[in-house]
Design a protein around this motif. Structure first.
Motif, mmCIF file in Angstrom:
data_model
loop_
_atom_site.group_PDB
_atom_site.id
_atom_site.type_symbol
_atom_site.label_atom_id
_atom_site.label_comp_id
_atom_site.label_asym_id
_atom_site.label_seq_id
_atom_site.Cartn_x
_atom_site.Cartn_y
_atom_site.Cartn_z
ATOM 1 N N SER A 169 2.159 -4.618 -0.061
ATOM 2 C CA SER A 169 1.714 -3.326 -0.578
ATOM 3 C C SER A 169 2.856 -2.525 -1.174
ATOM 4 O O SER A 169 2.641 -1.654 -1.991
ATOM 5 C CB SER A 169 1.025 -2.534 0.529
ATOM 6 O OG SER A 169 1.927 -2.364 1.629
ATOM 7 N N ILE A 170 4.029 -2.817 -0.721
ATOM 8 C CA ILE A 170 5.155 -2.074 -1.299
ATOM 9 C C ILE A 170 5.342 -2.379 -2.774
ATOM 10 O O ILE A 170 5.862 -1.577 -3.541
ATOM 11 C CB ILE A 170 6.438 -2.376 -0.501
ATOM 12 C CG1 ILE A 170 7.572 -1.440 -0.951
ATOM 13 C CG2 ILE A 170 6.841 -3.833 -0.674
ATOM 14 C CD1 ILE A 170 8.803 -1.542 -0.116
ATOM 15 N N TRP A 171 4.966 -3.569 -3.171
ATOM 16 C CA TRP A 171 5.087 -3.986 -4.579
ATOM 17 C C TRP A 171 3.830 -3.689 -5.359
ATOM 18 O O TRP A 171 3.892 -3.508 -6.557
ATOM 19 C CB TRP A 171 5.416 -5.484 -4.659
ATOM 20 C CG TRP A 171 6.642 -5.848 -3.899
ATOM 21 C CD1 TRP A 171 6.707 -6.473 -2.707
ATOM 22 C CD2 TRP A 171 7.963 -5.584 -4.308
ATOM 23 N NE1 TRP A 171 8.000 -6.645 -2.301
ATOM 24 C CE2 TRP A 171 8.814 -6.097 -3.305
ATOM 25 C CE3 TRP A 171 8.549 -4.972 -5.430
ATOM 26 C CZ2 TRP A 171 10.197 -6.011 -3.363
ATOM 27 C CZ3 TRP A 171 9.939 -4.907 -5.481
ATOM 28 C CH2 TRP A 171 10.747 -5.406 -4.468
ATOM 29 N N GLU A 172 2.721 -3.697 -4.707
ATOM 30 C CA GLU A 172 1.452 -3.503 -5.418
ATOM 31 C C GLU A 172 0.674 -2.385 -4.773
ATOM 32 O O GLU A 172 -0.442 -2.554 -4.276
ATOM 33 C CB GLU A 172 0.626 -4.799 -5.413
ATOM 34 C CG GLU A 172 1.301 -5.930 -6.177
ATOM 35 C CD GLU A 172 0.469 -7.182 -6.155
ATOM 36 O OE1 GLU A 172 -0.549 -7.231 -5.444
ATOM 37 O OE2 GLU A 172 0.820 -8.117 -6.907
ATOM 38 N N GLY A 173 1.238 -1.224 -4.680
ATOM 39 C CA GLY A 173 0.564 -0.087 -4.101
ATOM 40 C C GLY A 173 -0.546 0.412 -4.991
ATOM 41 O O GLY A 173 -0.666 0.041 -6.165
ATOM 42 N N GLN A 174 -1.362 1.354 -4.403
ATOM 43 C CA GLN A 174 -2.495 1.875 -5.161
ATOM 44 C C GLN A 174 -2.030 2.675 -6.378
ATOM 45 O O GLN A 174 -2.732 2.753 -7.373
ATOM 46 C CB GLN A 174 -3.358 2.770 -4.228
ATOM 47 C CG GLN A 174 -4.032 2.022 -3.097
ATOM 48 C CD GLN A 174 -5.028 0.996 -3.628
ATOM 49 O OE1 GLN A 174 -5.654 1.218 -4.662
ATOM 50 N NE2 GLN A 174 -5.146 -0.127 -2.919
ATOM 51 N N ASP A 175 -0.869 3.268 -6.290
ATOM 52 C CA ASP A 175 -0.378 4.063 -7.422
ATOM 53 C C ASP A 175 0.096 3.206 -8.587
ATOM 54 O O ASP A 175 0.302 3.690 -9.685
ATOM 55 C CB ASP A 175 0.774 4.966 -6.979
ATOM 56 C CG ASP A 175 1.880 4.158 -6.326
ATOM 57 O OD1 ASP A 175 1.589 3.022 -5.909
ATOM 58 O OD2 ASP A 175 3.019 4.653 -6.281
ATOM 59 N N LEU A 176 0.337 1.929 -8.326
ATOM 60 C CA LEU A 176 0.770 1.035 -9.400
ATOM 61 C C LEU A 176 -0.345 0.201 -9.987
ATOM 62 O O LEU A 176 -0.194 -0.372 -11.055
ATOM 63 C CB LEU A 176 1.876 0.079 -8.888
ATOM 64 C CG LEU A 176 3.165 0.735 -8.438
ATOM 65 C CD1 LEU A 176 4.127 -0.311 -7.909
ATOM 66 C CD2 LEU A 176 3.784 1.543 -9.566
ATOM 67 N N ILE A 236 13.657 -2.841 5.874
ATOM 68 C CA ILE A 236 12.480 -3.189 5.059
ATOM 69 C C ILE A 236 11.771 -4.330 5.728
ATOM 70 O O ILE A 236 12.379 -5.338 6.084
ATOM 71 C CB ILE A 236 12.893 -3.607 3.631
ATOM 72 C CG1 ILE A 236 13.610 -2.449 2.926
ATOM 73 C CG2 ILE A 236 11.684 -4.031 2.821
ATOM 74 C CD1 ILE A 236 14.155 -2.804 1.561
ATOM 75 N N GLN A 237 10.504 -4.126 5.962
ATOM 76 C CA GLN A 237 9.730 -5.186 6.618
ATOM 77 C C GLN A 237 9.607 -6.360 5.678
ATOM 78 O O GLN A 237 9.121 -6.225 4.560
ATOM 79 C CB GLN A 237 8.338 -4.660 6.988
ATOM 80 C CG GLN A 237 7.520 -5.670 7.778
ATOM 81 C CD GLN A 237 6.161 -5.097 8.173
ATOM 82 O OE1 GLN A 237 5.862 -3.961 7.807
ATOM 83 N NE2 GLN A 237 5.396 -5.857 8.927
#
Length: 390
Positions: free
Chosen positions: A344-351, A380-381
């Motif tokens: 999700s850090i790479w493909e969050g809802q804002d992106l 970072i997880q």
């Protein structure tokens, strides 16, 4: 250049103002042209005589460039014509001295024959008769080759006149040779002439006036075949199909007739509103219609070009979208078994709604490390690999 005598001294160009100097230059050029123009150039076999071109037959004009449209035909007051005939005299025997036209026997026979023919042909219905000329005598009893001579005043219908006179000659000679046959008792008298009617022949008339021959002699050699005899203003003339005012004038509609080496041709002219074409310039094309069609075609091409540009632009935009950077897909293509989690850090809802995707973010990302504390630990997880159960 040497000016002509009496023309005055050549003007000087020294000390002259601009307009005056131009005037004097033009005057010098005019004098030079007049001097050089004393020897003209003639075409089509024309000869310069010092003043003008003497054109060859069939041509006219200042430089002999133009063909004559017609020639007047010189018509005689009297026209002569002859008709050749053959008559077989059966109550006389052919002798060798009849071969000699200077012998007494030849002269006596010819005199008797001419006297008889004068009686046959003279009459109120044949005033054009002028006599008989004996050409030669042949064997076969006596075969007389002779010609009947005719003369008539010139008229426009002289050929038809002589054709009718030939019919009169034929009728008279056939009537004469059909009266006394060789087996008649009266034929024993040498004062009469008896004939074999079946041996009588009459040839077509020959006229000594040939206007077509004048056309051939007066016309330009390369174009003589296109001149013929016709009436022009009530008189005989040598004309072509391009001669105005003749019965056989070529109708060029919207053009003009021009005599070329290949024959009469129509040269089509153009107006402000139409083009003309065809062998006789009978076809017309409206310029406004052509311009309208060309304009419509150009407009259509412009529209097509615009449409193609729009379609090409859309196609390129779709292609760029397909090339957006997908990190998840890249990791999946790395050959690890199973699937990825915690991305999700790479493909969050804002992106996800970003039109340009992560690739655009990476391209424009410029990190600033001035306010970063290097001693601070950043946790970072890490994404974990989940192995799919077999």
């Amino acid at each position: 250049a040497v000016p002509r005598a009496g023309a005055g001294p050549a003007p000087s160009l020294r000390g002259a103002s601009g307009p005056m100097q131009l005037f004097r230059v033009l005057r010098l050029l005019w004098m030079l042209r007049a001097f050089l123009g004393s020897t003209g150039q003639c075409y089509n076999g024309g000869i310069w005589n010092g003043k003008e071109c003497i054109c060859a037959q069939g041509y006219l004009g200042y430089q002999c460039k133009s063909l004559k449209e017609y020639f007047s035909i010189e018509t005689p007051q009297k026209i002569n014509a002859t008709v050749d005939l053959k008559v077989k005299v059966t109550n006389r025997n052919f002798t060798d001295d009849l071969k000699d036209n200077s012998s007494a026997a030849y002269k006596n026979f010819v005199q008797v024959f001419k006297s008889r023919m004068d009686e046959v042909y003279r009459g109120n219905n044949f005033p054009q008769y002028r006599g008989v000329n004996v050409k030669r005598l042949l064997r076969g009893s006596i075969m007389v080759e002779h010609e009947v001579i005719m003369e008539a005043n010139y008229t426009s219908g002289y050929l038809e006149l002589f054709e009718n006179l030939t019919k009169i000659v034929r009728a008279k000679i056939m009537n004469e040779t059909g009266q006394l046959h060789g087996n008649s008792k009266d034929c024993k008298s040498l004062s009469l002439l008896c004939y074999d009617e079946t041996a009588t022949s009459v040839d077509p008339v020959k006229v000594d006036f040939d206007p077509q021959e004048q056309c051939t002699k007066k016309a330009a050699k390369e174009f003589a075949q296109f001149y013929y005899v016709d009436e022009l203003d009530g008189k005989l003339a040598c004309v072509t199909k391009c001669t105005p005012g003749t019965k056989s004038e070529m109708d060029c509609h919207h053009g003009r007739c021009q005599l070329q080496q290949s024959g009469p041709r129509c040269v089509c002219l153009n107006s402000d509103t139409h083009w003309y074409s065809g062998e006789t310039c009978e076809s017309s094309t409206s310029k406004s219609m052509v311009y309208g069609i060309v304009g419509a075609v150009v407009a259509l091409l412009v529209v097509l070009v615009v449409v193609l540009i729009v379609l090409l632009s859309r196609s390129q935009r779709k292609w760029h979208r397909r090339q957006e950077y997908d990190v998840s897909q890249e990791w999946q293509d790395a050959g690890y078994p199973g699937s990825f989690e915690n991305t999700s850090i790479w493909e969050g809802q804002d992106l996800k709604g970003d039109t340009f995707g992560l690739e655009n973010i990476y391209r424009n990302f410029q990190p600033s490390l001035r306010s970063v504390d290097p001693t601070t630990e950043l946790h970072i997880q890490r994404p974990t690999v989940v192995t799919t159960a077999q």
